[in-house]
Scaffold this active site. Structure first.
Site, short mmCIF file in Angstrom:
data_model
loop_
_atom_site.label_atom_id
_atom_site.label_comp_id
_atom_site.label_asym_id
_atom_site.label_seq_id
_atom_site.Cartn_x
_atom_site.Cartn_y
_atom_site.Cartn_z
N ASP A 119 -0.95 2.72 -1.53
CA ASP A 119 -1.06 3.61 -0.66
C ASP A 119 -2.34 4.44 -0.32
OD1 ASP A 119 -0.47 6.04 1.06
OD2 ASP A 119 1.44 6.26 0.30
N LYS A 173 -5.38 11.41 4.11
CA LYS A 173 -5.88 12.68 4.11
C LYS A 173 -6.87 13.11 3.18
CE LYS A 173 -1.82 14.33 7.22
NZ LYS A 173 -0.66 15.38 7.15
N ASP A 190 -6.26 -3.39 2.49
CA ASP A 190 -6.44 -3.60 4.14
C ASP A 190 -7.16 -2.37 4.59
OD1 ASP A 190 -3.92 -2.29 3.90
OD2 ASP A 190 -3.97 -1.93 5.94
N THR A 249 0.44 -11.10 -1.51
CA THR A 249 1.43 -10.28 -1.70
C THR A 249 2.11 -10.37 -0.30
OG1 THR A 249 0.28 -8.09 -0.63
CG2 THR A 249 -0.06 -8.61 -3.06
N GLU A 304 -0.05 -8.95 2.37
CA GLU A 304 -1.30 -9.65 2.41
C GLU A 304 -0.94 -10.53 3.55
OE1 GLU A 304 -4.94 -11.55 -0.11
OE2 GLU A 304 -3.10 -10.87 -1.03
#
Length: 238
Positions: A126, A130, A162, A200, A203
């Site tokens: 993740d 922020k 990514d 994954t 991916e």
């Protein structure tokens, strides 16, 4: 908070004692006993649906793999993939080098002892975009310090994402800690997917969408660093 899923998920994973571990802190410093050998232990933190850890463990029978996630439903889905990957053509099942663990990564040092792990995979964690959530990123120094505690002399971190912002943050985080990085790629699959590369679920989806995959390796252990520097000298001599 658990992901939504069909009823009976908890009962399902509780019944899979040959594969799923729900009390990992009880095995701190004893993971080689769990696997019954002294093979190196590789860990994927935040394994998602489990394709990566299942395939990696199948392709590398002399390495022990542990996939960790904090959601019951993902443990169940990963268990399906692990069993499918480790079922041989004759129908026999061999789960000897893989375990799936329900656990919160924030407490990783409660699960592993010093020098117990050889490699950590961080795949599409993740990004917590922020700024106020920066400390939640798995490449933040608070997490990395914990990784350094449990990694052994051959220890490495392999990181893929990514997210450009997370990759930039991670580069700076590792650099600020004085850690050596190698094989840095801004577009991992620019020349095509290597046949030995395990993708994954995320991916595969990102590649189809034309999204660049960023990757790097962090050399942590003393022996790993010495080997890396030796390899660099050999390249220069050639």
């Amino acid at each position: 908070m658990r992901l939504r899923g069909r009823k009976g998920i908890r009962e399902n994973i509780e019944s899979q004692k040959d594969l799923v571990i729900l009390d990992p802190a009880a095995y701190k410093g004893k993971w080689n006993e769990v696997f019954g050998n002294d093979n190196p232990i590789y860990v994927e933190l935040g394994m998602g649906k489990g394709r990566f850890v299942s395939e990696m463990s199948r392709l590398n029978p002399n390495v022990n793999f542990i996939g960790i996630d904090m959601y019951d439903e993902l443990i169940r889905k990963s268990s399906d993939k692990a069993r499918a990957a480790h079922t041989k053509e004759d129908g026999t099942l061999d789960l000897s080098n893989i375990r799936l663990v329900l656990f919160n990564i924030e407490k990783i040092t409660d699960m592993f002892a010093e020098n117990e792990i050889e490699r950590i995979f961080l795949n599409f964690s993740d990004p917590w975009p922020k700024k106020k959530h920066a400390r939640r990123r798995l490449t933040h120094s608070n997490f990395v310090n914990n990784y350094m505690e449990i990694l052994n002399d051959k220890g490495e971190i392999h990181f893929k994402t990514d997210s450009r912002s997370l990759f930039e943050f991670s580069l700076n985080s590792f650099a600020d800690m004085g850690l050596r990085m190698r094989n840095i790629a801004l577009d991992l699959h620019v020349d095509g997917i290597h046949p030995d590369h395990v993708l994954t679920e995320y991916e595969s989806k990102f590649i189809e969408q034309g999204i660049n995959i960023h990757r790097l390796e962090v050399v942590i252990g003393k022996q790993a660093l010495q080997q890396h520097l030796s390899n660099l000298e050999t390249k220069e001599d050639n």
